[in-house]
Scaffold this motif. Structure first.
Motif, PDB file in Angstrom:
ATOM      1  N   THR A 144       0.752  -1.173  -0.048  1.00 53.22           N
ATOM      2  CA  THR A 144      -0.018  -0.128   0.032  1.00 53.22           C
ATOM      3  C   THR A 144       0.981   1.345  -0.119  1.00 53.22           C
ATOM      4  N   SER A 145       1.881   1.217   0.470  1.00 52.88           N
ATOM      5  CA  SER A 145       2.902   2.380   0.321  1.00 52.88           C
ATOM      6  C   SER A 145       3.256   2.909  -1.108  1.00 52.88           C
ATOM      7  N   PHE A 146       3.280   1.897  -1.857  1.00 53.83           N
ATOM      8  CA  PHE A 146       3.373   2.277  -3.328  1.00 53.83           C
ATOM      9  C   PHE A 146       2.097   2.699  -3.936  1.00 53.83           C
ATOM     10  N   VAL A 147       0.963   1.877  -3.678  1.00 53.26           N
ATOM     11  CA  VAL A 147      -0.029   2.250  -4.323  1.00 53.26           C
ATOM     12  C   VAL A 147      -0.807   3.422  -3.912  1.00 53.26           C
ATOM     13  N   THR A 148      -0.796   3.875  -2.631  1.00 52.52           N
ATOM     14  CA  THR A 148      -1.302   5.285  -2.041  1.00 52.52           C
ATOM     15  C   THR A 148      -0.140   6.389  -2.263  1.00 52.52           C
ATOM     16  N   TRP A 149       0.968   6.016  -2.797  1.00 50.36           N
ATOM     17  CA  TRP A 149       1.887   7.360  -2.755  1.00 50.36           C
ATOM     18  C   TRP A 149       2.467   7.296  -4.233  1.00 50.36           C
ATOM     19  N   SER A 150       3.432   6.642  -4.638  1.00 46.08           N
ATOM     20  CA  SER A 150       4.042   6.892  -6.054  1.00 46.08           C
ATOM     21  C   SER A 150       3.295   6.465  -7.000  1.00 46.08           C
ATOM     22  N   LEU A 151       2.166   5.531  -6.965  1.00 44.35           N
ATOM     23  CA  LEU A 151       1.301   5.333  -7.939  1.00 44.35           C
ATOM     24  C   LEU A 151       0.477   6.622  -8.301  1.00 44.35           C
ATOM     25  N   PRO A 152      -0.118   7.275  -7.181  1.00 47.96           N
ATOM     26  CA  PRO A 152      -1.119   8.415  -7.328  1.00 47.96           C
ATOM     27  C   PRO A 152      -0.164   9.655  -8.169  1.00 47.96           C
ATOM     28  N   ILE A 153       1.061   9.636  -7.731  1.00 49.04           N
ATOM     29  CA  ILE A 153       2.209  10.635  -8.072  1.00 49.04           C
ATOM     30  C   ILE A 153       2.129  10.367  -9.813  1.00 49.04           C
ATOM     31  N   ALA A 154       2.502   9.138 -10.047  1.00 54.90           N
ATOM     32  CA  ALA A 154       2.927   8.733 -11.551  1.00 54.90           C
ATOM     33  C   ALA A 154       1.605   9.172 -12.421  1.00 54.90           C
ATOM     34  N   VAL A 155       0.263   8.730 -11.831  1.00 55.71           N
ATOM     35  CA  VAL A 155      -0.982   9.241 -12.646  1.00 55.71           C
ATOM     36  C   VAL A 155      -1.313  10.562 -12.845  1.00 55.71           C
ATOM     37  N   GLY A 156      -0.903  11.272 -11.553  1.00 58.07           N
ATOM     38  CA  GLY A 156      -1.133  12.799 -11.592  1.00 58.07           C
ATOM     39  C   GLY A 156      -0.170  13.430 -12.452  1.00 58.07           C
ATOM     40  N   VAL A 157       1.145  13.030 -12.589  1.00 55.41           N
ATOM     41  CA  VAL A 157       2.073  13.716 -13.468  1.00 55.41           C
ATOM     42  C   VAL A 157       1.687  13.231 -14.570  1.00 55.41           C
ATOM     43  N   ALA A 158       1.206  12.222 -15.173  1.00 54.84           N
ATOM     44  CA  ALA A 158       0.882  11.854 -16.565  1.00 54.84           C
ATOM     45  C   ALA A 158      -0.157  12.629 -17.117  1.00 54.84           C
ATOM     46  N   ILE A 159      -1.182  12.900 -16.081  1.00 53.60           N
ATOM     47  CA  ILE A 159      -2.407  13.759 -16.738  1.00 53.60           C
ATOM     48  C   ILE A 159      -2.072  15.216 -16.420  1.00 53.60           C
ATOM     49  N   GLY A 160      -0.887  15.703 -15.710  1.00 55.41           N
ATOM     50  CA  GLY A 160      -0.636  17.031 -15.739  1.00 55.41           C
ATOM     51  C   GLY A 160       0.405  17.114 -16.885  1.00 55.41           C
ATOM     52  N   SER A 161       0.770  16.037 -17.687  1.00 57.58           N
ATOM     53  CA  SER A 161       1.905  16.393 -18.579  1.00 57.58           C
ATOM     54  C   SER A 161       0.920  16.908 -19.903  1.00 57.58           C
ATOM     55  N   ARG A 162      -0.290  16.896 -19.863  1.00 57.20           N
ATOM     56  CA  ARG A 162      -1.273  17.335 -21.055  1.00 57.20           C
ATOM     57  C   ARG A 162      -1.802  18.605 -20.257  1.00 57.20           C
ATOM     58  N   LEU A 163      -2.246  18.420 -19.107  1.00 55.07           N
ATOM     59  CA  LEU A 163      -3.260  19.620 -18.738  1.00 55.07           C
ATOM     60  C   LEU A 163      -2.472  20.720 -17.998  1.00 55.07           C
ATOM     61  N   PHE A 164      -1.343  20.537 -17.324  1.00 51.31           N
ATOM     62  CA  PHE A 164      -0.538  21.700 -16.708  1.00 51.31           C
ATOM     63  C   PHE A 164       0.679  22.087 -17.211  1.00 51.31           C
ATOM     64  N   ALA A 165       1.370  21.057 -17.579  1.00 51.42           N
ATOM     65  CA  ALA A 165       2.817  21.440 -17.950  1.00 51.42           C
ATOM     66  C   ALA A 165       2.887  22.446 -19.121  1.00 51.42           C
ATOM     67  N   PRO A 166       2.395  22.159 -20.245  1.00 49.80           N
ATOM     68  CA  PRO A 166       2.493  23.337 -21.163  1.00 49.80           C
ATOM     69  C   PRO A 166       2.056  24.652 -20.828  1.00 49.80           C
ATOM     70  N   ARG A 167       0.928  24.706 -20.067  1.00 46.52           N
ATOM     71  CA  ARG A 167       0.319  26.094 -19.548  1.00 46.52           C
ATOM     72  C   ARG A 167       1.346  26.662 -18.593  1.00 46.52           C
TER      73      ARG A 167
END
Length: 518
Positions: A72-95
């Motif tokens: 659960t240390s991976f599932v509730t920490w680094s996995l959400p970061i990976a998903v969040g950054v992947a979404i942010g690569s289109r949503l936030f990074a260019p802006r």
């Protein structure tokens, strides 16, 4: 640690300082110091973004979670970061990159004065700086805790040593020094992490347990469950939203990595690289922690010393020093990047409002102010670090999870969602209300209500309620009281497009020159 381990550690500190001195030559003005002049290659931005999200808390607080609960240390920490950054690569990074390239700002919060108003900008700037001081203080305490295990020096001595070394290289070299040292730290981390992984697998084989057989051992009962204990579904969903905002710029230092690239496209590529690293690499780092109950018996009730004890027992001298260096590389990468981000916010957003003299700073005086602010921020965070074990903070993981995660939403939501067209109706009223009532919700849930509830409010609600309150209010007030003025629409269009000024103004529904954009 023996003389060989100390030689590795001292050599590492020397290389970090040398990189800072070399990077000093690349810093000519404030833009170079805070955003690398927009000249950072995407791959370096991605590695720097990834590394600046780690700290020694992973090897103390999260090692304790892994020791107690498992994957659960991976599932509730680094996995959400990976998903969040992947979404942010289109949503936030260019802006966020366009904040520098199109609005010509050097601080992630500098655009808020035009997107909302001066009051909103100052509220987010001050609360963000104060939260970062506490956050970085927890990081210093974490690395000093590990250092005390290996060397026997006191917590305060460890804080002083790591803080001073970090201050030297990040103060003279700015963001270039941060990024280049993080590249070196990534290589060190790779070597140290693989060494520890191999040592643990060999030890499991010696015990006739094996890599896959470990999960059948009674000591790891329940360790394979993705969600367990206080880390349930609500916690996971809350952390996904929190990390979406936090690791895409809400904590400011990651925003600088997006701003530092040459174009919006390169910022997006760098974010994708960081997302892949967050998905893959933590598995290698976490595996030894997951099986640590088979190899060591933690002395602390929360298991936060388990990784350090395992390192001492399994690794030969030399490699032991390398892993200790790996601990430092995580923490110094995050703390130096935070210091640079806060210096940008103070010198670009706060000081000009407080002082008429600061508004007249030239390039040289602004650069001096940036370096002085960096030192002051590190000193304040080091002072806070000495209080992390006080009753107010309780322990390191409480600061990182409860305080930082719980307060992240109210501070980050107006900044991050303010970049997006769908939230163009939300103006100063929505931003300040969601910020203020979100902070109030954090205080109520964690203190008065927590004291009244038998057994306390579950951790998942302590971190999710402030986020939910801020998010709902920001959206709702935007529809009830829209404040999408032509000037604010023009700012939004500037960060959403790469077109020329006339096209942007037309898209915003205003004539060119109708309102200042920066």
């Amino acid at each position: 640690m023996n003389s060989l381990d100390w030689a590795v550690l001292i050599g590492y500190f020397g290389v970090m300082v040398a990189i800072g001195v070399w990077s000093h030559k690349r810093v000519d003005d404030v833009s170079d110091f805070f955003t690398a002049g927009g000249k950072m290659p995407w791959w370096l931005s991605g590695i720097s973004h990834h590394m600046s999200g780690y700290s020694a808390v992973m090897f103390t607080g999260y090692a304790g979670i892994a020791y107690t609960y498992g994957v659960t240390s991976f599932v509730t920490w680094s996995l959400p970061i990976a998903v969040g950054v992947a979404i942010g690569s289109r949503l936030f990074a260019p802006r966020i990159n366009r904040l520098r390239s199109r609005l010509h700002v050097a601080s992630p919060l500098e655009y808020l004065k035009n997107r909302y108003d001066l009051t909103t900008q100052q509220a987010l700037a001050w609360s963000g700086m104060l939260l970062k001081i506490v956050d970085v203080g927890a990081k210093w305490a974490a690395i000093s805790t590990l250092l005390s295990v290996f060397t026997g020096i006191s917590l305060n001595q460890g804080i002083l040593i790591t803080g001073v070394i970090t201050a030297v290289y990040c103060t003279i070299g700015g963001l270039w020094a941060d990024a280049l040292t993080e590249l070196g730290q990534f290589v060190i981390q790779l070597l140290a992490g693989v060494s520890m992984f191999v040592a643990v697998v060999l030890k499991l084989n010696d015990k006739h347990i094996g890599f896959f057989g470990a999960w059948d051992e009674p000591a790891l009962h329940g360790h394979g469950k993705p969600l367990i204990g206080p880390y349930g579904t609500v916690f996971l969903l809350a952390f996904l939203f929190i990390k979406l905002f936090e690791y895409n710029g809400g904590m400011l230092n990651q925003a600088q990595r997006y701003m530092a690239t040459g174009s919006a496209r390169e910022a997006e590529r760098g974010a994708r690289l960081s997302a892949v690293l967050w998905l893959v690499w933590p598995v290698v780092l976490f595996f030894p922690m997951w099986v640590s109950p088979l190899l060591v018996h933690a002395a602390k009730p929360d298991g936060s010393d388990s990784y350090a004890l395992m390192t001492e027992q399994l690794l030969p001298h030399g490699l032991l020093g390398l892993v200790v260096v790996g601990f430092f590389s995580h923490t110094m990468a995050m703390c130096s990047s935070d210091a640079n981000a806060i210096a940008a916010v103070f010198t670009r957003d706060v000081a000009p409002v407080m002082s008429r003299r600061a508004r007249a700073w030239g390039e040289r005086s602004g650069l001096v102010a940036a370096r002085v602010t960096t030192v002051l921020f590190l000193a304040l965070s080091m002072a806070v670090a000495t209080q992390v074990d006080s009753p107010t903070f309780k322990d390191i993981i409480t600061v990182v999870i409860k305080w930082v995660a719980g307060l992240m939403g109210p501070i980050a939501i107006p900044m991050m969602l303010g970049l997006l067209r769908p939230f163009r109706r939300s103006g100063p009223t929505a931003a300040l209300t969601s910020w203020g009532l979100g902070l109030l919700a954090f205080w109520l849930v964690n203190y008065p209500i927590n004291w009244q509830v038998d057994g306390g409010v579950p951790l998942e609600y302590q971190v999710s309620v402030p986020l939910a309150v801020s998010l709902i209010l920001y959206i709702l007030i935007g529809y009830v009281k829209p404040e999408d003025t032509p000037a604010r629409l023009a700012v939004i269009e500037k960060v959403n497009t790469d077109g020329d000024a006339v096209a942007v103004a037309a898209a915003a529904g205003v004539s060119e020159g109708a309102a200042p954009l920066s």
